[in-house]
Design an enzyme around this catalytic site. Sequence first.
Site, PDB file in Angstrom:
ATOM      1  CB  THR A  47      -0.956  -0.003   1.207  1.00  0.00           C
ATOM      2  OG1 THR A  47      -1.663  -1.244   1.222  1.00  0.00           O
ATOM      3  CG2 THR A  47      -1.951   1.136   1.154  1.00  0.00           C
ATOM      4  CE1 TYR A 135       0.685  -9.176   1.776  1.00  0.00           C
ATOM      5  CE2 TYR A 135       2.428  -7.637   1.237  1.00  0.00           C
ATOM      6  CZ  TYR A 135       1.114  -8.041   1.143  1.00  0.00           C
ATOM      7  OH  TYR A 135       0.224  -7.299   0.404  1.00  0.00           O
ATOM      8  CE  LYS A 164      -1.151  -7.552   4.204  1.00  0.00           C
ATOM      9  NZ  LYS A 164      -0.541  -6.317   3.628  1.00  0.00           N
ATOM     10  CB  VAL A 206      -2.118  -6.260   7.625  1.00  0.00           C
ATOM     11  CG1 VAL A 206      -1.245  -5.117   7.101  1.00  0.00           C
ATOM     12  CG2 VAL A 206      -1.347  -7.071   8.668  1.00  0.00           C
TER      13      VAL A 206
END
Length: 290
Positions: A47, A135, A164, A206
Amino acid sequence: MEFGRLITAMVTPFDEQSKINWEVAERLIDHLIDVQGSDSIVVCGTTGESPTLTTEEKLELIRFAVQKAKGRCKIIAGTGTYDTAYSIEMTQEAEKLGADGLLLVSPYYNRPTQDGLYAHFRKVAEATSLPVMLYNVPKRTGVKIEAQTIVRLAQDVPNITSSKEAHDDLDAITTIISETPESFRVYSGDDILTLPMMAVGAYGVVSVASHLIGQEIRRMMDHYLEGRTAEAARMHRELQPKFNGLFRLTNPVMVKMALRQAGFDVGSVRLPLVDGTEEDEAFIRDLYFA
Protein backbone atom coordinates in the site's frame (compact mmCIF):
# COMPACT_ATOMS: atom_id res chain seq x y z
CA MET A 1 6.31 -8.60 20.80
CA GLU A 2 2.63 -8.08 20.05
CA PHE A 3 1.59 -6.01 17.02
CA GLY A 4 -2.05 -5.77 18.16
CA ARG A 5 -5.19 -6.61 16.22
CA LEU A 6 -5.58 -3.54 13.99
CA ILE A 7 -2.57 -2.86 11.78
CA THR A 8 -2.71 -0.24 9.03
CA ALA A 9 -0.66 -0.65 5.85
CA MET A 10 0.07 3.04 5.33
CA VAL A 11 0.14 4.85 2.00
CA THR A 12 3.20 6.91 1.13
CA PRO A 13 2.18 10.56 0.57
CA PHE A 14 3.77 12.27 -2.43
CA ASP A 15 3.91 15.93 -3.42
CA GLU A 16 3.34 17.39 -6.89
CA GLN A 17 6.87 16.40 -7.92
CA SER A 18 6.25 12.80 -6.75
CA LYS A 19 8.63 13.25 -3.82
CA ILE A 20 7.66 12.04 -0.35
CA ASN A 21 5.54 14.66 1.40
CA TRP A 22 6.87 14.52 4.94
CA GLU A 23 4.42 17.03 6.38
CA VAL A 24 1.45 14.98 5.22
CA ALA A 25 3.17 11.75 6.32
CA GLU A 26 3.43 13.09 9.86
CA ARG A 27 -0.20 14.18 9.87
CA LEU A 28 -1.29 10.80 8.52
CA ILE A 29 0.66 8.88 11.18
CA ASP A 30 -1.05 10.95 13.88
CA HIS A 31 -4.43 10.29 12.26
CA LEU A 32 -3.89 6.54 12.06
CA ILE A 33 -2.89 6.36 15.72
CA ASP A 34 -5.06 8.98 17.41
CA VAL A 35 -8.22 8.87 15.28
CA GLN A 36 -8.35 5.44 13.64
CA GLY A 37 -6.82 3.55 16.56
CA SER A 38 -4.10 1.57 14.77
CA ASP A 39 -2.06 -0.69 17.05
CA SER A 40 0.73 -0.87 14.47
CA ILE A 41 1.56 0.78 11.15
CA VAL A 42 3.30 -0.88 8.21
CA VAL A 43 5.53 1.42 6.17
CA CYS A 44 7.13 0.51 2.84
CA GLY A 45 4.55 -2.19 2.14
CA THR A 46 2.42 -2.78 -0.94
CA THR A 47 0.00 0.00 0.00
CA GLY A 48 3.02 2.26 0.50
CA GLU A 49 4.08 1.64 -3.13
CA SER A 50 7.28 -0.10 -2.06
CA PRO A 51 8.17 -1.26 -5.61
CA THR A 52 8.69 2.38 -6.64
CA LEU A 53 10.50 3.61 -3.51
CA THR A 54 14.27 3.95 -3.61
CA THR A 55 16.42 2.40 -0.91
CA GLU A 56 17.09 5.85 0.53
CA GLU A 57 13.37 6.68 0.59
CA LYS A 58 12.53 3.41 2.34
CA LEU A 59 15.11 3.94 5.05
CA GLU A 60 14.08 7.55 5.59
CA LEU A 61 10.41 6.51 5.82
CA ILE A 62 11.23 3.92 8.47
CA ARG A 63 13.31 6.40 10.45
CA PHE A 64 10.63 9.07 10.14
CA ALA A 65 7.76 6.79 11.16
CA VAL A 66 9.62 5.52 14.23
CA GLN A 67 10.43 9.07 15.28
CA LYS A 68 6.90 10.42 14.72
CA ALA A 69 5.05 7.48 16.28
CA LYS A 70 6.95 8.15 19.52
CA GLY A 71 6.10 4.76 20.94
CA ARG A 72 2.33 5.28 20.54
CA CYS A 73 2.13 2.32 18.18
CA LYS A 74 4.48 -0.24 16.68
CA ILE A 75 6.20 0.45 13.36
CA ILE A 76 6.56 -2.56 11.06
CA ALA A 77 8.99 -2.08 8.18
CA GLY A 78 8.45 -3.79 4.84
CA THR A 79 11.95 -5.04 4.04
CA GLY A 80 11.29 -8.15 1.97
CA THR A 81 12.22 -8.32 -1.71
CA TYR A 82 12.95 -10.98 -4.31
CA ASP A 83 16.67 -10.83 -3.39
CA THR A 84 17.66 -12.53 -0.14
CA ALA A 85 20.90 -10.58 0.28
CA TYR A 86 19.18 -7.22 -0.29
CA SER A 87 16.35 -8.22 2.04
CA ILE A 88 18.90 -8.94 4.77
CA GLU A 89 20.59 -5.60 4.18
CA MET A 90 17.28 -3.71 4.41
CA THR A 91 16.20 -5.72 7.44
CA GLN A 92 19.36 -4.93 9.37
CA GLU A 93 19.11 -1.25 8.48
CA ALA A 94 15.49 -1.16 9.63
CA GLU A 95 16.51 -2.68 12.95
CA LYS A 96 19.19 0.00 13.39
CA LEU A 97 16.57 2.68 12.67
CA GLY A 98 14.35 1.46 15.51
CA ALA A 99 11.62 -0.49 13.71
CA ASP A 100 9.59 -2.72 16.01
CA GLY A 101 9.06 -5.51 13.49
CA LEU A 102 9.45 -6.57 9.88
CA LEU A 103 7.11 -7.54 7.06
CA LEU A 104 8.73 -9.98 4.62
CA VAL A 105 6.85 -10.54 1.39
CA SER A 106 7.38 -13.78 -0.50
CA PRO A 107 9.97 -13.28 -3.26
CA TYR A 108 8.18 -12.17 -6.40
CA TYR A 109 8.90 -12.73 -10.07
CA ASN A 110 11.63 -15.36 -9.59
CA ARG A 111 9.06 -17.76 -8.08
CA PRO A 112 11.14 -19.94 -5.73
CA THR A 113 10.08 -23.44 -4.68
CA GLN A 114 8.77 -24.06 -1.18
CA ASP A 115 12.28 -25.11 -0.11
CA GLY A 116 13.58 -21.87 -1.57
CA LEU A 117 10.95 -19.86 0.30
CA TYR A 118 11.82 -21.63 3.55
CA ALA A 119 15.54 -20.96 3.07
CA HIS A 120 14.93 -17.32 2.12
CA PHE A 121 12.73 -16.47 5.09
CA ARG A 122 14.91 -18.36 7.54
CA LYS A 123 18.07 -16.63 6.31
CA VAL A 124 16.53 -13.16 6.59
CA ALA A 125 14.89 -13.79 9.97
CA GLU A 126 18.11 -15.15 11.44
CA ALA A 127 19.89 -11.93 10.44
CA THR A 128 17.81 -9.88 12.90
CA SER A 129 16.48 -9.97 16.44
CA LEU A 130 13.21 -8.30 15.43
CA PRO A 131 9.91 -10.20 15.15
CA VAL A 132 9.04 -11.11 11.58
CA MET A 133 5.65 -11.22 9.89
CA LEU A 134 5.53 -13.27 6.70
CA TYR A 135 3.48 -11.75 3.87
CA ASN A 136 1.69 -14.31 1.73
CA VAL A 137 0.11 -12.53 -1.25
CA PRO A 138 0.14 -14.95 -4.21
CA LYS A 139 -1.97 -12.78 -6.52
CA ARG A 140 0.84 -10.19 -6.54
CA THR A 141 3.95 -12.35 -6.20
CA GLY A 142 3.09 -15.32 -8.39
CA VAL A 143 4.00 -17.78 -5.63
CA LYS A 144 2.08 -18.98 -2.59
CA ILE A 145 3.75 -19.81 0.70
CA GLU A 146 2.10 -23.15 1.39
CA ALA A 147 0.65 -23.78 4.83
CA GLN A 148 3.22 -26.42 5.74
CA THR A 149 6.07 -24.07 4.82
CA ILE A 150 4.69 -21.44 7.21
CA VAL A 151 4.25 -24.12 9.88
CA ARG A 152 7.90 -25.22 9.46
CA LEU A 153 9.15 -21.64 9.69
CA ALA A 154 7.03 -20.88 12.75
CA GLN A 155 8.31 -24.01 14.47
CA ASP A 156 11.98 -23.65 13.46
CA VAL A 157 12.64 -19.89 13.62
CA PRO A 158 11.68 -18.27 16.95
CA ASN A 159 11.38 -14.70 15.69
CA ILE A 160 9.00 -15.59 12.85
CA THR A 161 5.96 -14.78 14.94
CA SER A 162 3.11 -14.02 12.53
CA SER A 163 1.87 -14.08 8.96
CA LYS A 164 -0.26 -11.81 6.82
CA GLU A 165 -2.45 -13.99 4.62
CA ALA A 166 -3.80 -12.09 1.61
CA HIS A 167 -5.82 -14.88 -0.02
CA ASP A 168 -9.11 -16.68 0.59
CA ASP A 169 -7.87 -20.23 1.23
CA LEU A 170 -9.52 -20.82 4.60
CA ASP A 171 -8.36 -24.44 4.57
CA ALA A 172 -4.74 -23.26 4.54
CA ILE A 173 -5.49 -20.63 7.19
CA THR A 174 -7.00 -23.31 9.42
CA THR A 175 -3.94 -25.54 8.99
CA ILE A 176 -1.56 -22.71 9.84
CA ILE A 177 -3.49 -21.78 12.98
CA SER A 178 -3.84 -25.41 14.05
CA GLU A 179 -0.21 -26.43 13.59
CA THR A 180 1.84 -23.36 14.53
CA PRO A 181 2.77 -22.50 18.13
CA GLU A 182 -0.05 -20.97 20.18
CA SER A 183 1.75 -17.62 20.23
CA PHE A 184 1.89 -17.43 16.40
CA ARG A 185 -0.49 -14.79 15.02
CA VAL A 186 -2.28 -15.02 11.69
CA TYR A 187 -3.60 -11.77 10.20
CA SER A 188 -6.02 -11.25 7.36
CA GLY A 189 -4.33 -9.38 4.53
CA ASP A 190 -7.66 -8.38 2.95
CA ASP A 191 -10.22 -6.29 4.83
CA ILE A 192 -13.13 -8.26 3.41
CA LEU A 193 -11.72 -11.50 4.87
CA THR A 194 -11.11 -10.22 8.41
CA LEU A 195 -14.22 -11.67 10.01
CA PRO A 196 -14.22 -14.98 8.07
CA MET A 197 -10.58 -15.54 9.03
CA MET A 198 -11.20 -14.63 12.66
CA ALA A 199 -13.95 -17.25 12.68
CA VAL A 200 -11.27 -19.93 12.23
CA GLY A 201 -8.82 -18.33 14.65
CA ALA A 202 -7.03 -15.45 12.92
CA TYR A 203 -5.89 -12.70 15.28
CA GLY A 204 -6.58 -9.48 13.39
CA VAL A 205 -6.05 -7.60 10.15
CA VAL A 206 -3.41 -5.70 8.22
CA SER A 207 -5.85 -3.20 6.79
CA VAL A 208 -6.16 -0.64 4.02
CA ALA A 209 -9.66 0.54 4.95
CA SER A 210 -8.43 1.49 8.45
CA HIS A 211 -7.10 4.70 6.93
CA LEU A 212 -10.76 5.73 6.90
CA ILE A 213 -12.85 3.38 9.07
CA GLY A 214 -10.42 1.97 11.60
CA GLN A 215 -12.75 2.44 14.54
CA GLU A 216 -15.55 0.59 12.76
CA ILE A 217 -13.22 -2.32 11.96
CA ARG A 218 -12.14 -2.40 15.59
CA ARG A 219 -15.77 -2.53 16.75
CA MET A 220 -16.51 -5.38 14.36
CA MET A 221 -13.59 -7.38 15.73
CA ASP A 222 -14.52 -6.55 19.34
CA HIS A 223 -18.09 -7.71 18.77
CA TYR A 224 -16.79 -11.03 17.50
CA LEU A 225 -14.23 -11.47 20.28
CA GLU A 226 -16.82 -10.66 22.94
CA GLY A 227 -19.32 -13.18 21.62
CA ARG A 228 -21.66 -10.84 19.75
CA THR A 229 -21.23 -12.75 16.53
CA ALA A 230 -24.51 -11.64 14.96
CA GLU A 231 -23.57 -7.98 15.47
CA ALA A 232 -20.09 -8.64 14.06
CA ALA A 233 -21.67 -10.27 11.01
CA ARG A 234 -24.06 -7.35 10.59
CA MET A 235 -21.14 -4.89 10.63
CA HIS A 236 -19.21 -7.05 8.18
CA ARG A 237 -22.14 -6.91 5.75
CA GLU A 238 -22.50 -3.17 6.29
CA LEU A 239 -18.80 -2.51 5.66
CA GLN A 240 -18.51 -4.88 2.70
CA PRO A 241 -19.04 -2.20 0.01
CA LYS A 242 -16.45 0.06 1.63
CA PHE A 243 -13.93 -2.76 1.85
CA ASN A 244 -14.44 -3.83 -1.75
CA GLY A 245 -14.64 -0.28 -3.10
CA LEU A 246 -11.02 0.41 -2.18
CA PHE A 247 -9.99 -2.36 -4.56
CA ARG A 248 -12.02 -1.18 -7.56
CA LEU A 249 -8.62 -0.23 -8.99
CA THR A 250 -5.19 -1.53 -8.08
CA ASN A 251 -4.33 -0.68 -4.49
CA PRO A 252 -3.47 2.03 -3.39
CA VAL A 253 -5.14 4.10 -6.13
CA MET A 254 -8.58 4.18 -4.50
CA VAL A 255 -7.46 4.67 -0.89
CA LYS A 256 -5.27 7.60 -1.93
CA MET A 257 -8.25 9.05 -3.76
CA ALA A 258 -10.40 8.64 -0.64
CA LEU A 259 -7.74 10.19 1.59
CA ARG A 260 -7.51 13.23 -0.68
CA GLN A 261 -11.27 13.64 -0.42
CA ALA A 262 -10.93 13.34 3.37
CA GLY A 263 -8.50 16.26 3.43
CA PHE A 264 -5.15 14.47 3.37
CA ASP A 265 -3.07 15.69 0.43
CA VAL A 266 -1.36 12.34 -0.15
CA GLY A 267 -0.83 13.10 -3.82
CA SER A 268 -0.97 10.74 -6.74
CA VAL A 269 0.44 7.25 -7.23
CA ARG A 270 3.75 6.70 -8.96
CA LEU A 271 3.97 5.16 -12.41
CA PRO A 272 3.30 2.53 -13.60
CA LEU A 273 0.14 3.05 -11.52
CA VAL A 274 -2.11 5.91 -12.60
CA ASP A 275 -4.96 7.78 -10.94
CA GLY A 276 -8.60 6.88 -11.45
CA THR A 277 -11.16 8.73 -13.53
CA GLU A 278 -13.77 11.28 -12.50
CA GLU A 279 -16.20 8.36 -12.36
CA ASP A 280 -13.92 6.64 -9.81
CA GLU A 281 -13.75 9.87 -7.81
CA ALA A 282 -17.54 10.08 -7.71
CA PHE A 283 -17.79 6.40 -6.78
CA ILE A 284 -15.50 6.71 -3.75
CA ARG A 285 -17.12 9.99 -2.70
CA ASP A 286 -20.57 8.39 -2.67
CA LEU A 287 -19.24 5.32 -0.87
CA TYR A 288 -17.37 7.03 1.96
CA PHE A 289 -18.58 10.62 2.20
CA ALA A 290 -22.23 10.76 1.09
